[in-house]
Every structure is written in structure tokens, then in C-alpha cells.
Scaffold this active site. Sequence first.
Site, PDB file in Angstrom:
ATOM      1  N   GLU A 152       0.819  -1.223   0.000  1.00 20.74           N
ATOM      2  CA  GLU A 152       0.000   0.000   0.000  1.00 20.74           C
ATOM      3  C   GLU A 152       0.850   1.270   0.000  1.00 20.74           C
ATOM      4  O   GLU A 152       1.228   1.771   1.053  1.00 20.74           O
ATOM      5  CB  GLU A 152      -0.931   0.004   1.228  1.00 20.74           C
ATOM      6  N   LYS A 201      -2.322  -2.023  -3.262  1.00 21.78           N
ATOM      7  CA  LYS A 201      -3.397  -1.212  -2.672  1.00 21.78           C
ATOM      8  C   LYS A 201      -3.028   0.259  -2.844  1.00 21.78           C
ATOM      9  O   LYS A 201      -2.405   0.862  -1.966  1.00 21.78           O
ATOM     10  CB  LYS A 201      -3.581  -1.574  -1.197  1.00 21.78           C
TER      11      LYS A 201
HETATM   12  P1  13P Z   1      -9.260   4.238   3.933  1.00 14.36           P
HETATM   13  O1  13P Z   1     -10.083   3.456   2.943  1.00 14.36           O
HETATM   14  O2  13P Z   1     -10.056   4.834   5.043  1.00 14.36           O
HETATM   15  O3  13P Z   1      -8.312   5.183   3.274  1.00 14.36           O
HETATM   16  O4  13P Z   1      -8.344   3.188   4.667  1.00 14.36           O
HETATM   17  C1  13P Z   1      -7.724   2.211   3.919  1.00 14.36           C
HETATM   18  C2  13P Z   1      -6.567   1.758   4.660  1.00 14.36           C
HETATM   19  O5  13P Z   1      -6.421   0.605   4.912  1.00 14.36           O
HETATM   20  C3  13P Z   1      -5.570   2.756   5.077  1.00 14.36           C
HETATM   21  O6  13P Z   1      -4.381   2.126   5.374  1.00 14.36           O
END
Ligand code: 13P
Length: 340
Positions: free
Chosen positions: A177, A219
Site C-alpha cells: 500500500e 493497494k
Molecule cells: P481508507 O479506505 O479509510 O483510506 O483506509 C484504507 C486503509 O487501509 C488505510 O491504510
Amino acid sequence: MTTQTLIATVQALLAADRGLLAMDESNPTCNKRFAELGIPQTVEMRQAYRELIVTAPGLSGSISGAILYDETIRQTKKDGTPFARALREAGIVPGIKLDAGAKELAGHPGEKVTEGLDGLRERLKEYGAMGARFAKWRAVITIGGNIPSEACIEANAHALARYAALCQEAGIVPVVEPEVLMDGDHTLARCAEVTEQTQFAVFRELQRQGVLLEGMLLKPNMVVSGLDCPEQATVAQVAEATVRCLLRTVPAAVPGVAFLSGGQSPQSASAHLSAMNAGFKARMPWVLTFSFARAIQQPAMEVWRGQPANVAAAQKALVQRARCNNAARRGEYSAAMEKP
Ligand code: 13P
């Protein structure tokens, strides 16, 4: 053997038009969300809230995997069933947040690097024994006057790749991510430029560290206008810019891309995902799905407000948002779906 395990987990997470639910807010973040709604910030309330989510009837119709936090994976339902087991029995794969948060990057004011690599091999073993089959690590990239710096992007990409390699060694699917934040007054074009630069660096590092692309998920953020930008991009512009960026940076061997919501409203996040799937499916080699926290949970938390009497209504709100995103994965979300 490990390769087969990784690929099987990825396929389970992407099956049947479902997506991921991020319910891995750290205690400070969860407490912050509770405080905004006047909910007491206690371990008991966090347990009650997570039990509400895990036991929501029908959640597995739209959700394939749920990301837990360290406190949550150690918690149980009131009847003593560990949350990870309850999820598995409901047909949802349990996952775990592995990073230790984004900290100030030395020598780079306003920029952060995510920590948590020390002892990660041992923690992976422990979480694996508790039932986690996939994991997440979030890197944060901030857009500002003359940031992000190359140093910040490279440091975060390197940490993400080291984390991903350790996960795969343990048979756990890494969800990688790199989040380019929405905060700021930057344009859609600037977000596109930084997101492309970031994802390019991330995949270069993943390949250097020998990460199996078929055994991971990306992600990313969607490419959107900064929150304070006077000119906000349309749904069609966001969809086009995001897909263009992915096509330029994400190898076709990656099976799936699961977006974070990043502070978009639940409706916008669904509309954007749906527009990408409706307009560009034929051009995309990967599945586009969701891994939202706020954009799935927020309406449910607002209904619940810490009151046991509101649990059933909050669960309905949660499942309703999950269904909207399930439709968005097929490119079939419409605002009319907002009425339960
Ligand atoms: P949000 O969808 O609220 O941005 O959170 C996703 C997430 O896992 C942040 O690390």
C-alpha cells in the site's frame, strides 16, 4: 508449495466480485474516529465495534477478506470465539496490518517513512499461527511545495519490498500500500505525476527484492484532485487518470489492485471504482477491487454511536456499503443503490 499457497490466497481474495474490508485502524486512529462521534475510547468499545463488523449478517456476500489490527486479532467475540476464526467461519479470509506506522523521515521535513521491519519475520510467524493469511503495510507519500522527495519515495518503496518479501517467505500474501495523500491543494495532474512516480519506484524495488508478483496485491490511492484544490475532477476524469497511471506502472502479472478510499466520501469511492470497471475493463490485465476502511465503515459507525440498541441497524448500513462496492467491482454501481 509456498507459491501455490500465495496464489490460492490471492485468488480467494479476488473471487466472486468481492473486495477487502480494512478494519485495521490502530488504537489511536480508532479512538479518534470514536471521539468524533462521542463514543467512549476504551478497549471494550473497540471490541464491541469489531464484533459488530465481524458478525454482520451477509457481509461475506461482498467481502472476501478483512484486515485486522494487532489488538483485534487477539480479541474474541463475547462467546469466546477469536475474531480471526469467526471471520474464517463466515467465509472471510483474515488479514493483519503489519506496519508500525509512518514516522517523520529524518532530514526531510513534512515527509514520512513507515517503520516495522525489525522482528517482522517472528511477528509473521505469530500472526500466521493466529490465522492471518494476508497482510498489509501502508506507506504515506505527501504532496507539497517541493515534496515528495526522491529520498522519501525510495525509502518507502524499499521498506514495502522488504516487507513483501518477508510475507511471501512466510506464505502470507502481501498487500502493498503506497498511499499518495489527498491532503493539499494540488491538481489531478500533480496527483497523477506523483502516483506514477511512486508506483514505478515500488515495482522496481519489488522486483529487486524478488517478490512474486502473482502472489501479491497492490493497494494504491485513486488519482484524485487534492482536497483543497479549487477545481475538483469529475468521476470520468478520476477513472481515466487512475487507469492510465496503473497501465503505465503495474505489471500484468499482478492479479489484483484493491484501492484505499483515502478520505473520499463512500459514494465517491464507489462511483470512481465503478467508472473504472465500466469503462476500461477490456484494457486492464488485473482485477480492480476495493480495500476501503472509511468508505465502508463510516456510515455504520455513525448509526452505531456506541449504543447496543443500534447494532442491527449499523450492521445493515455496513453490508449495504459493502454491496455498493461489490456492484462497483462489476462496474454496475449507481446512486440509486444508496437507498437500501
Ligand atoms: P481508507 O479506505 O479509510 O483510506 O483506509 C484504507 C486503509 O487501509 C488505510 O491504510
